[in-house]
Design an enzyme around this catalytic site. Structure first.
Site, PDB file in Angstrom:
ATOM      1  N   LYS A 171       0.877  -1.171   0.000  1.00 29.17           N
ATOM      2  CA  LYS A 171       0.000   0.000   0.000  1.00 29.17           C
ATOM      3  C   LYS A 171       0.914   1.220   0.000  1.00 29.17           C
ATOM      4  CE  LYS A 171      -1.877   3.015   1.943  1.00 29.17           C
ATOM      5  NZ  LYS A 171      -1.779   4.430   1.511  1.00 29.17           N
ATOM      6  N   GLU A 379       8.836  15.661  15.297  1.00 35.96           N
ATOM      7  CA  GLU A 379       9.353  15.571  13.934  1.00 35.96           C
ATOM      8  C   GLU A 379       8.656  16.648  13.084  1.00 35.96           C
ATOM      9  OE1 GLU A 379       8.522  11.769  12.174  1.00 35.96           O
ATOM     10  OE2 GLU A 379      10.530  11.617  11.375  1.00 35.96           O
TER      11      GLU A 379
HETATM   12  P1  NAD Z   1       1.318   8.488   7.811  1.00 39.36           P
HETATM   13  O1  NAD Z   1       1.849   7.688   8.918  1.00 39.36           O
HETATM   14  O2  NAD Z   1      -0.052   9.027   7.909  1.00 39.36           O
HETATM   15  O3  NAD Z   1       1.380   7.661   6.430  1.00 39.36           O
HETATM   16  C1  NAD Z   1       2.311   6.607   6.181  1.00 39.36           C
HETATM   17  C2  NAD Z   1       1.584   5.491   5.448  1.00 39.36           C
HETATM   18  O4  NAD Z   1       0.566   4.957   6.307  1.00 39.36           O
HETATM   19  C3  NAD Z   1       0.856   5.943   4.176  1.00 39.36           C
HETATM   20  O5  NAD Z   1       0.912   4.920   3.201  1.00 39.36           O
HETATM   21  C4  NAD Z   1      -0.567   6.117   4.661  1.00 39.36           C
HETATM   22  O6  NAD Z   1      -1.522   6.013   3.636  1.00 39.36           O
HETATM   23  C5  NAD Z   1      -0.689   4.972   5.642  1.00 39.36           C
HETATM   24  N1  NAD Z   1      -1.745   5.123   6.648  1.00 39.36           N
HETATM   25  C6  NAD Z   1      -2.254   6.274   7.158  1.00 39.36           C
HETATM   26  N2  NAD Z   1      -3.230   5.994   8.044  1.00 39.36           N
HETATM   27  C7  NAD Z   1      -3.344   4.651   8.113  1.00 39.36           C
HETATM   28  C8  NAD Z   1      -4.162   3.759   8.863  1.00 39.36           C
HETATM   29  N3  NAD Z   1      -5.083   4.192   9.718  1.00 39.36           N
HETATM   30  N4  NAD Z   1      -3.981   2.427   8.701  1.00 39.36           N
HETATM   31  C9  NAD Z   1      -3.046   1.955   7.844  1.00 39.36           C
HETATM   32  N5  NAD Z   1      -2.249   2.752   7.091  1.00 39.36           N
HETATM   33  C10 NAD Z   1      -2.390   4.089   7.238  1.00 39.36           C
HETATM   34  O7  NAD Z   1       2.289   9.641   7.557  1.00 39.36           O
HETATM   35  P2  NAD Z   1       1.985  10.940   6.698  1.00 39.36           P
HETATM   36  O8  NAD Z   1       0.639  11.566   6.955  1.00 39.36           O
HETATM   37  O9  NAD Z   1       2.239  10.573   5.310  1.00 39.36           O
HETATM   38  O10 NAD Z   1       3.032  11.919   7.332  1.00 39.36           O
HETATM   39  C11 NAD Z   1       2.773  12.494   8.621  1.00 39.36           C
HETATM   40  C12 NAD Z   1       4.015  12.498   9.433  1.00 39.36           C
HETATM   41  O11 NAD Z   1       4.546  11.161   9.529  1.00 39.36           O
HETATM   42  C13 NAD Z   1       5.147  13.273   8.826  1.00 39.36           C
HETATM   43  O12 NAD Z   1       5.056  14.629   9.020  1.00 39.36           O
HETATM   44  C14 NAD Z   1       6.313  12.634   9.517  1.00 39.36           C
HETATM   45  O13 NAD Z   1       6.491  13.191  10.797  1.00 39.36           O
HETATM   46  C15 NAD Z   1       5.932  11.208   9.623  1.00 39.36           C
HETATM   47  N6  NAD Z   1       6.517  10.380   8.552  1.00 39.36           N
HETATM   48  C16 NAD Z   1       7.583   9.617   8.875  1.00 39.36           C
HETATM   49  C17 NAD Z   1       8.156   8.825   7.909  1.00 39.36           C
HETATM   50  C18 NAD Z   1       9.319   7.966   8.218  1.00 39.36           C
HETATM   51  O14 NAD Z   1      10.030   7.555   7.325  1.00 39.36           O
HETATM   52  N7  NAD Z   1       9.535   7.636   9.458  1.00 39.36           N
HETATM   53  C19 NAD Z   1       7.674   8.821   6.622  1.00 39.36           C
HETATM   54  C20 NAD Z   1       6.561   9.595   6.320  1.00 39.36           C
HETATM   55  C21 NAD Z   1       5.986  10.364   7.316  1.00 39.36           C
END
Ligand code: NAD
Length: 477
Positions: A171, A379
């Site tokens: 996903k 972050e």
């Molecule tokens: P997120 O955690 O919302 O998204 C990451 C992934 O999880 C995406 O594919 C998203 O569609 C999926 N996702 C979201 N909600 C979900 C749920 N309820 N169940 C299953 N999957 C779900 O992150 P984001 O909104 O893209 O970014 C927000 C913050 O997350 C950023 O500002 C940053 O601080 C952090 N982030 C960290 C990393 C990392 O590499 N550690 C990467 C992206 C974002």
């Protein structure tokens, strides 16, 4: 229009719905992805299961390695195309997008070579027994990928899972799907059987949630925010599904007075502006020994002022942020910092060619950030560096460990004994001495402690996480 990729076939979601794909450089839609639903996840998990128990079970480890090597070669042959897709989808400056495509090929190459070197053990035991262990794949693995490094995270996660004998349902983040759909097509072209790699796009709370909850998923690899990581753990706990979590960090660069500042300055800057600061391992806190605090900030300030921000295709120091909401988020952090009286040392400049509708953020160096301010704790995921001063090793360690995170740390000192003391005392998954990131090596196990998550990806170590160990005890007398 982009379709899901299930069982080596492009298919529309049964929802009949799509989501726009936005170019962060100008904020305009240019394509669409499927807004998939739980029924699409059912199809993908079924395809992955049938593959696991069918053709994939008949492909031995050496043959898996050859397939992964072919995929690595295909990625290399299509690197320019993949880099362009990811550049437009994610706003990556040209060199970064190309580096990510190169890294993807390298992940597949690395895990290709590892397939037939992953094995169990024989254990000395009681007289009359022979005991051995087998490393077996979990089965069907789920991969929830973020938008910041789609190709790299796909490479490390799916590459490792396939090498260990699993099949995969992926996903991608709703903001970053294009390159991964193309890679799955390339995998089919080089001979991966239908169902080995399946891609289902859509919102996290819809299709990501359906994937995490699916009873046919035997392991979940998640990279993203701590809050969603918590949800994944809770959902997985209900059916005791193992998870690997990579949840980001607030990583410190710790600079002692004896450091080589000519090496420190470009590395510290790259570690916070690379990918516009949207990097889980970004060096977002700068801890400086007080004797060199002012001179180092003065030099860094000049370097920040020289940074240029603009459209991805201009390949400047910094591209746009991923989306409008991320820009609002970063601006919110900066507004809070200003309201708290935190001083700005310097900012980079957004070039005139940058469309006003793009998601640009000038890199910003902040000084004397209190350790308990949110900009020192959370972050930001933008090009914002928070500087603080320390006096002596104990205070450096206390500051370095004073967040909920523990992903990466950089230590800059010429004192060899201090290098090792610091490496031992800092709580994080990786410590870099007189460098930061070591070039990102795919060979180096990566992952966190505390709220940065657990489990390791990258390197050979990741293969242990993508397998389960079976102990076989034979009593033969
Ligand atoms: P997120 O955690 O919302 O998204 C990451 C992934 O999880 C995406 O594919 C998203 O569609 C999926 N996702 C979201 N909600 C979900 C749920 N309820 N169940 C299953 N999957 C779900 O992150 P984001 O909104 O893209 O970014 C927000 C913050 O997350 C950023 O500002 C940053 O601080 C952090 N982030 C960290 C990393 C990392 O590499 N550690 C990467 C992206 C974002």
């Amino acid at each position: 229009m982009q379709l899901n990729y299930i069982a080596n076939t492009s298919v529309a979601s049964s929802s009949g719905l799509t989501l726009p794909v936005i170019d962060p450089s100008d904020g305009q839609p240019f394509d669409a992805i499927q807004r998939s639903n739980a029924a699409d996840i059912d199809s993908a998990v079924l395809a992955a299961r049938q593959c696991l128990e069918g053709p994939w079970a008949r492909i031995n480890a050496a043959e898996r390695g050859r397939l992964l090597m072919k995929l690595s070669a295909a990625v290399t042959a299509h690197a320019a195309e993949l880099a362009l897709l990811e550049q437009r989808d994610c706003g990556k400056p040209t060199k970064q997008a190309q580096a990510d495509a190169t890294a993807l090929a390298r992940y597949f190459e690395y895990y290709a070579g590892a397939c037939d070197k992953l094995h169990g053990d024989t254990l000395p035991y009681l007289d009359g027994y022979s005991v051995l262990t087998w490393r077996e794949p979990h089965g069907v693995t789920g991969h929830i990928v973020p938008w910041n490094y789609p190709m790299q995270i796909f490479g490390r996660s799916v590459g490792g899972a396939l090498a260990a004998g699993n099949t995969c349902v992926v996903k991608p983040a709703e903001d970053a799907c294009l390159s991964l759909i193309r890679v799955a097509q390339l995998a089919a072209e080089v001979g991966f059987p239908p169902g080995a790699i399946n891609i289902v796009t859509g919102y996290g709370h819809e299709v990501g949630d359906a994937l995490a909850r699916h009873p046919g998923i035997d392991h979940i690899s998640f990279t993203g925010s701590p809050s969603v990581g918590t949800l994944i753990q809770q959902v997985a706990a209900e059916r005791h599904c193992p998870v690997t979590l990579e949840l980001g960090g607030k990583s410190p660069q710790i600079v002692f007075a004896d450091a080589d500042l000519d090496a420190v300055i470009p590395t510290v800057i790259n570690a916070i502006v690379q990918n516009a600061g949207q990097t889980c391992s970004a060096g977002s806190r700068l801890l400086v020994e007080d004797a060199i605090y002012e001179p180092l900030l003065a030099r860094l300030g000049k370097a920040f002022e020289a940074l240029r921000v603009g459209p991805a295709t201009l390949d400047l120091d910094v591209g746009p942020l991923i989306r409008a909401s991320q820009k609002i988020r970063v601006e919110g952090f900066l507004a809070d910092a200003a309201a708290a009286g935190i001083g700005t040392v310097a900012q980079g400049r957004i070039v005139d060619e940058a469309p006003a509708s793009g998601f640009y953020q000038a890199p910003t160096l902040l000084r004397d950030v209190p350790v308990d301010h949110r900009i020192a704790q959370e972050e930001v995921f933008g090009p914002v560096l928070a500087a603080m001063r320390f006096h002596g090793e104990d205070e450096a360690v206390a500051l370095a460990n004073a967040t909920q995170f523990g992903l990466v740390a950089g230590v800059w000192t010429r004192d060899g004994s201090r290098q090792l003391r610091m490496a031992k005392r800092v709580r994080s998954g990786q410590v870099f001495i007189n460098n930061y990131g070591a070039g990102g090596g795919v060979e180096l196990p990566f992952g966190g402690v505390k709220s940065s998550g657990y489990g390791r990806e990258k390197g050979f170590e990741a293969l242990y996480g993508f397998t389960t160990l079976k102990t076989v005890a034979i009593r033969h007398g």
